[in-house]
Write an enzyme that holds these catalytic residues in place. Structure first.
Site, mmCIF file in Angstrom:
data_model
loop_
_atom_site.group_PDB
_atom_site.id
_atom_site.type_symbol
_atom_site.label_atom_id
_atom_site.label_comp_id
_atom_site.label_asym_id
_atom_site.label_seq_id
_atom_site.Cartn_x
_atom_site.Cartn_y
_atom_site.Cartn_z
ATOM 1 C CB SER A 77 13.529 -62.387 -10.687
ATOM 2 O OG SER A 77 12.642 -62.647 -9.614
ATOM 3 C CE LYS A 133 9.390 -64.230 -11.685
ATOM 4 N NZ LYS A 133 10.860 -64.003 -11.726
#
Length: 255
Positions: A77, A133
């Protein structure tokens, strides 16, 4: 680890040791060693050793609870910035103080900033794990994605860290970030499970930010998933036998 230099205590001659006076010679009687004295000396050394290990344990809990922790990247990701198998040192200083090996933690004074990579507890009741993230929306911001481009408060966000060009089919929002919460996205937008899917990250969930990559190993993605101890040991052993599996150029990369 022993903080003290242990030294055997020497026992001198006893008070009643006799010297035999013989013309032209002198004979010294060997000192006696009392079992009680030897036992006391052993106990003192044992206590010093135990105390030194107590201090080592306290230092370990202090460092892992408030300063640094190790993490490994298990998914794609954040590709473009982080690869599967990257091993990170995460700084907790200023964000969070916690008891190692538990979920007990206290929020500290530091606040994250926009476009910083952050590590946080998953804001999902059924996921007892940490995510990594990039922070996009601050409290009070309005975030929207139009044809793959991110707009914050109606201004396009420059994102040189992205893995792929914007996808014209990616549209989201607009949404307003609640107070004491954040909107996060992965750098690899086409393969990221993030705020577009499960919502905002509470401020209290953020525990730190990556500092440096200390190791990066190419291996099957399953090796880096939580609980895969045997597969992870195999990945490390394989890297020792085949050093080309180590991404040497990524070592000591800082953030």
């Amino acid at each position: 680890m022993n903080d003290d230099v242990s030294r055997a205590d020497s026992v001198g001659p006893s008070a009643d040791a006799n010297l035999s006076a013989v013309p032209g010679s002198a004979t010294e009687v060997a000192p006696s060693h009392s079992p009680g004295v030897e036992s006391a000396t052993f106990r003192q050394r044992l206590v010093r050793e135990l105390l030194s290990w107590v201090w080592v344990a306290l230092a370990f809990f202090l460092i892992t609870g408030t300063m640094v922790q190790a993490r490994v990247i298990p998914s794609a990701s954040m590709e473009g910035t982080l690869l599967i198998g990257d091993h990170l040192l995460m700084s907790r200083f200023g964000y969070d103080i916690g008891l190692p090996f538990t979920r007990y933690h206290i929020r500290l004074w530091r606040e994250p900033r926009r476009q910083q990579v952050v590590i946080f507890h998953a804001p999902l009741p059924d996921r007892d794990e940490d995510f990594i993230k990039r922070l996009i929306g601050m409290p009070g911001d309005t975030v929207q994605i139009r044809q793959g481009r991110v707009f914050v408060n109606e201004e396009a966000l420059s994102e040189p860290y992205r893995h792929d060009p914007p996808n014209a089919g990616d549209n989201f929002g607009p949404v307003t970030v609640p107070m004491r919460s954040y909107f996060v996205l992965g750098d690899n937008r086409e393969d990221s499970w993030d705020s577009r899917d499960w919502g905002f990250v509470p401020e209290s969930n953020i525990i730190g930010t990556p500092v440096v990559i200390y190791m990066s190993v190419q291996a099957n993605e399953d090796a880096w998933q939580p609980g895969q101890v045997r597969e992870r040991i195999y990945a490390y052993a394989n890297a020792l036998l085949h050093p080309r599996l180590v991404r040497w150029r990524r070592l000591l990369k800082t953030f």
